[in-house]
Design an enzyme around this catalytic site. Structure first.
Site, PDB file in Angstrom:
ATOM      1  N   ASP A  30       0.869  -1.089  -0.142  1.00 14.50           N
ATOM      2  CA  ASP A  30       0.044   0.057  -0.092  1.00 14.50           C
ATOM      3  C   ASP A  30       0.839   1.310   0.075  1.00 14.50           C
ATOM      4  O   ASP A  30       2.190   1.224   0.078  1.00 14.50           O
ATOM      5  CB  ASP A  30      -0.984  -0.068   1.040  1.00 14.50           C
ATOM      6  CG  ASP A  30      -2.062   0.959   1.090  1.00 14.50           C
ATOM      7  OD1 ASP A  30      -2.263   1.698   0.035  1.00 14.50           O
ATOM      8  OD2 ASP A  30      -3.270   0.796   1.712  1.00 14.50           O
TER       9      ASP A  30
HETATM   10  C1  BGC Z   1      -4.846   3.254  -0.135  1.00 17.56           C
HETATM   11  C2  BGC Z   1      -5.357   2.053  -1.099  1.00 17.56           C
HETATM   12  C3  BGC Z   1      -5.071   2.873  -2.386  1.00 17.56           C
HETATM   13  C4  BGC Z   1      -3.770   3.506  -2.472  1.00 17.56           C
HETATM   14  C5  BGC Z   1      -3.409   4.085  -3.691  1.00 17.56           C
HETATM   15  C6  BGC Z   1      -3.759   3.904  -0.234  1.00 17.56           C
HETATM   16  O1  BGC Z   1      -3.654   5.208   0.633  1.00 17.56           O
HETATM   17  O2  BGC Z   1      -5.064   2.408   1.331  1.00 17.56           O
HETATM   18  O3  BGC Z   1      -6.530   1.447  -0.985  1.00 17.56           O
HETATM   19  O4  BGC Z   1      -5.136   1.788  -3.127  1.00 17.56           O
HETATM   20  O5  BGC Z   1      -3.703   4.669  -1.387  1.00 17.56           O
HETATM   21  O6  BGC Z   1      -4.340   5.255  -3.992  1.00 17.56           O
END
Ligand code: BGC
Length: 774
Positions: free
Chosen positions: A300
């Site tokens: 993530d």
């Molecule tokens: C979120 C993810 C997301 C990623 C990219 C993160 O802050 O937890 O779910 O896919 O950002 O945008």
């Protein structure tokens, strides 16, 4: 077909959407058709030969992802992403959404970098790319994997036309606590339903083959346990026993993997004190060794960097080492692999062969997507692929099926409040959510997004609708409330459109108060005081607690956020052009103090007297000693609950066996196609309207070596029934339905007493008893 689309692939898929089912529907988890598998022997030979030509720096480059929309990494602010790409130092971008920009970056990768390895462009395509579908919690409330598959197919067609070939979706985290704002992004609290939805999303996004131009790689996230954040506070610590992990949190991920998902995202949270993005037990032991996953694991956002903040890495180099060693292949945005991985290999801390393996995972996805052959996006195609009539039709169907009728009292004249019948007299639409709750994309064609206010005016004529905001979502004045009350008095019926702002759920949007925000509760009470009949339409990304209010209004619809088709879907439902059929995928609490609240809780030691009572299908609330002194145990509305304008009667549950052999079940445990027992019941539409019922199958087990849920969903089917019609609804269960994570830390079927029943929700039904014998 009115529109001629730029690429034959789009045309073909829209036609398939038009014709109905994309794949045979299944209500069993983990039975994906291996949609777009990333591994094949012929591609593997190409992966291997490319790998042999790569330098260490080029290999590390494939493991690095930056965001261009929100710049990250060494390219930030210096505009040198382009140079980095030409040196082979970037494998992927997220948040680049303009086809022209995608091609510009891609051209550098394809023409200037030594090995011409294409970039992979990813984005959070969560409930649609441009055409906005209901939020995932609403999509799950359809209990219809077929519609979820169509939604994700439509989203894939749009996103791929814009050059996005990777979505960070589906979110398959189990969510048991409505304080956690990301409940909105998932399929709720149940692992069986979650697994079915996970597989449906993967089928839709990835299509039948990943290298079709309109297929996109899916990413099951957030692996794992993210939804169990203590206190429902986003990003917070999670403590999940292996038993709970195996029986509840892992199954939707497993189902995505069995369905051929191309990638997984490692989560932010610490899991039993080891951050999920440094957790070799879940990433290597479970995912790679046990499940045989051959695709890509991306962290993530900055989760590798955050290992320092978690306190398990002294510095950034240690964070890179730990994330990589645990099995995170690609570092999303923290740039630590870029900064440290090659040095760690040179110093012998990280093995070259481990880097090769991670690069293999990335290259497999790029080859499988056909990016080497077709790296560029047709800049004209996007124009024709967005907001296609078929996507809009899917959006309408999904919105209609996602609405959950929570309450529908008898109104005046001995008829239920809903559906409304014409002439309705004068309606007052009151509340801040009567207009479109989320702003449209600036490029969305005018007229596609019809609010509840506009759709109501279209239905009954603008002169018959009085419109009052009554308050804002978060604020409001005495004058606004007074004006709304005066308007209500002039009307024959009030439709109250209340709820949350869409930004109040989702990431970093946890709440400790689950009531209506701002002055909306005051508004509701003031309107109810007028004595006019009230229909409450709730918009939210989670269940909202309204102590005492559900009793005061005539009818309640949980609308979630239905997307582009909000107004028409609601108005067709309010006026009975369609019969609501959505059901809850989360237990709706009475009070925030009940959270986490979920229907499939384990049996406890203190149901007094007869232990069997714990497994009684009917709500056994009063019988528990484990209870609050100031609130009931039961939810306001149980998991699986949702009303219809007609009524359904369930005949007794019947089975073709009263006894099953544990050893025979264990022998067929891995074979999901082998059916071990049939469960049936006759379901009758006893009302006067056609309707669809989501028939649910639950089981309870006693005598097992580990405590089991008092009831657990093991099957569901949507059944259309004409008035007076009876259908025999049957479930053929595989051995897996009876397997548990036992005290020897393995999945197995054990001798047990089994209660099994079919019912309209998790709080009703009459069980039939079976035995699993040695
Ligand atoms: C979120 C993810 C997301 C990623 C990219 C993160 O802050 O937890 O779910 O896919 O950002 O945008």
């Amino acid at each position: 077909m009115a529109l001629v689309l730029g690429r034959s692939g789009f045309m073909a898929t829209w036609v398939v959407l038009l014709l109905g089912s994309l794949h045979a529907q299944t209500s069993a988890p983990g039975k994906g058709n291996g949609a777009g598998e990333v591994y094949s022997p012929s591609l593997e030979a190409r992966v291997q030969s490319l790998l042999q030509t790569m330098t260490l720096d080029e290999k590390v480059g494939q493991l690095v992802q930056y965001s261009a929309g929100q710049p990250t990494g060494p390219g930030t602010g210096r505009g040198d992403y382009k140079e980095m790409i030409s040196r082979g130092e970037v494998g992927s971008f997220l948040n680049v959404v303009e086809p022209r920009e995608i091609n510009e970056y891609q051209r550098i990768a394809m023409e200037k970098s030594r090995l011409h390895i294409p970039l992979l462009f990813g984005l959070d395509v969560i409930h649609g790319f441009k055409t906005e579908f209901p939020i995932p919690l609403g999509l799950a409330s359809t209990w219809d994997p077929g519609i979820v598959e169509k939604v994700s197919r439509a989203a894939a067609i749009e996103a791929s036309a814009d050059g996005i070939r990777w979505t960070f979706s589906p979110m398959v985290d189990i969510a048991r606590d409505a304080r956690w704002g990301r409940m909105a992004e998932g399929a709720g609290e149940d692992p069986f339903l979650g697994a079915a939805m996970a597989a449906a999303y993967v089928r839709g996004y990835q299509g039948s083959r990943l290298n079709a131009p309109d297929s996109i790689a899916a990413c099951a996230k957030h692996y794992v346990g993210y939804g169990a954040a203590e206190g429902g506070r986003d990003y917070n610590t999670t403590e999940i026993s292996e038993h709970t992990l195996r029986e509840f949190y892992l199954p939707p991920f497993h189902s995505a993997v069995e369905g051929g998902v191309a990638s997984l995202m490692s989560a932010f949270n610490s899991l039993n004190a080891v951050p999920a993005s440094a957790n070799s037990f879940t990433l290597k032991q479970v995912l790679r060794k046990e499940w045989g996953f051959r695709g890509l694991v991306v962290s993530d956002w900055s989760a590798v960097g955050e290992l320092v903040a978690h306190g398990i890495a002294m510095d950034e180099e240690a964070a890179a080492r730990k994330g990589f060693a645990a099995g995170v292949d690609m570092d999303m945005t923290s740039s630590l692999y870029h900064d440290h991985l090659a040095k760690l290999v040179a110093s012998g801390v990280v093995k070259q062969s481990d880097v090769d393996e991670a690069v293999r995972h990335v290259l497999r996805v790029k080859f499988a997507l056909g990016l080497f052959e077709h790296p560029y996006v047709d800049e004209e195609a996007a124009r024709n692929a967005l907001y296609h009539p078929e996507a809009l039709a899917v959006a309408a169907k999904a919105a209609e099926s996602s609405l959950v009728l929570l309450k529908n009292d008898m109104g005046a004249g001995g008829k239920p409040v809903l559906p409304l019948s014409q002439p309705v007299g004068t309606l007052a639409l009151i509340g801040p959510l009567g207009e479109n709750p989320s702003p449209a994309d600036p490029n969305e064609p005018k007229g596609l997004r019809i609010s509840l206010a506009d759709a109501l005016a279209q239905q009954v004529g603008a002169d018959h609708v009085l419109r009052f905001a009554g308050s804002g979502i978060l604020d409001g004045t005495d004058q606004e409330i007074a004006a709304a009350v005066a308007g209500a008095r002039k009307s024959d019926l009030v439709i109250l459109a209340l709820g949350e702002d869409p930004d109040m759920s989702g990431e970093a949007a946890s709440r400790t108060h689950l009531g209506l925000p701002g002055r909306q509760r005051e508004l509701l009470d003031a309107i109810v005081q007028t004595g006019k009949p009230v229909v409450l339409v709730l918009f939210s990304g989670r269940p909202l607690t309204l102590p005492g209010a559900f009793e005061k209004v005539g009818a309640v619809i949980a609308a979630w956020f239905p997307g582009i088709a909000t107004g028409p879907a609601l108005v067709r439902t309010l006026f009975g052009d369609l019969n609501p059929s959505g059901k809850l995928v989360v237990s709706w609490p009475r009070n925030v103090g009940q959270e986490p609240l979920y229907y499939n809780a384990l049996s406890t030691g203190r149901p007094p007297g007869n232990a069997d009572l714990a497994h009684a299908p009917a709500n056994a609330d009063e019988r528990y000693l484990s209870r609050y002194i100031d609130e009931q145990n039961s939810p306001q509305f149980p998991f699986g609950y949702g009303r219809s304008y007609t009524t359904f009667a369930y005949g007794p549950t019947k089975t073709n066996h009263r006894s099953l052999s544990a050893s025979a079940l264990n022998l067929s445990l891995r074979d999901k196609t082998k059916k071990m027992i049939r469960i049936e019941s006759d379901i009758t539409n006893t009302g006067s309207r056609s309707g669809e019922e989501v028939v649910q199958l639950y089981i309870g087990l006693r005598g097992t070596s580990t405590a089991q849920p008092v009831r657990a969903l093991k099957g569901f089917q949507r059944i259309p029934l004409a008035p007076g019609e009876t259908k025999t609804v049957g479930f053929d269960l595989p051995a897996e339905a009876f397997a548990i994570w036992n005290d020897r830390n393995e999945f197995a079927v054990e001798p047990a007493k089994v209660s099994v029943w079919m019912s309209p929700d998790s709080a009703h039904g009459a069980a039939v008893e079976l035995a699993i014998v040695q």
